[in-house]
Every structure is written in structure tokens, then in C-alpha cells.
Design a protein around this motif. Structure first.
Motif, PDB file in Angstrom:
ATOM      1  N   UNK A 158      22.416 -51.894  22.917  1.00  0.00           N
ATOM      2  CA  UNK A 158      23.600 -52.069  23.749  1.00  0.00           C
ATOM      3  C   UNK A 158      24.345 -50.747  23.945  1.00  0.00           C
ATOM      4  N   UNK A 159      24.394 -49.917  22.895  1.00  0.00           N
ATOM      5  CA  UNK A 159      25.026 -48.605  23.022  1.00  0.00           C
ATOM      6  C   UNK A 159      24.269 -47.721  24.015  1.00  0.00           C
ATOM      7  N   UNK A 176      25.476 -46.204  27.706  1.00  0.00           N
ATOM      8  CA  UNK A 176      25.571 -44.759  27.801  1.00  0.00           C
ATOM      9  C   UNK A 176      26.247 -44.103  26.622  1.00  0.00           C
ATOM     10  N   UNK A 177      26.299 -44.815  25.500  1.00  0.00           N
ATOM     11  CA  UNK A 177      26.990 -44.290  24.315  1.00  0.00           C
ATOM     12  C   UNK A 177      26.017 -43.935  23.193  1.00  0.00           C
TER      13      UNK A 177
END
Length: 67
Positions: A60-61, A65-66
Motif C-alpha cells: 500500500x505504501x 508513492x511512499x
């Protein structure tokens, strides 16, 4: 919902459970054959019927884009 083998083939569905993030399977195995079977995931603890929470969090990160 994937109703039959032909639909699994068309969609690239490789087993249940499958979680899509932005329409993409972040845990897809490149050589996996489309099927209606149960799916085994590679986790740090070994093969499992679902991915680990840390693996899902990382997916999910990355999608956000994290990561």
C-alpha cells in the motif's frame, strides 16, 4: 468475482485470496498460471494462505508513492 477458468485466464487471476491495489496485484508471481485455485503466499515466516500484514502495508505504501 471470477466465475470460471476462462475469466481467470482473461483477467490473469492466479488464485484466492487476491488483493488488487489500483487494479494491480502487488503480490503477483511472474510465472503464475491463471487459475481458480487457492493461493499460497511467500512470507517471511514461510508459505502461508495470506500475505503478512507488513507485506500488505508495504504494498500500500508503494502504491501511494511512499515506499
Amino acid at each position: 468475482m471470477i466465475a470460471d477458468p476462462d475469466e481467470a485466464e482473461r483477467s490473469g487471476f492466479t488464485g484466492s485470496p487476491t488483493i488488487l491495489v489500483d487494479g494491480r496485484d502487488p503480490f503477483a508471481e511472474p510465472a503464475a498460471t491463471p487459475s481458480l485455485s487457492c493461493r499460497i503466499y511467500r512470507t517471511p515466516a514461510g508459505p502461508a494462505g495470506a500475505h503478512g500484514i507488513d507485506q500488505l502495508r508495504k504494498a500500500l505504501e508503494v502504491a501511494a508513492g511512499k515506499g
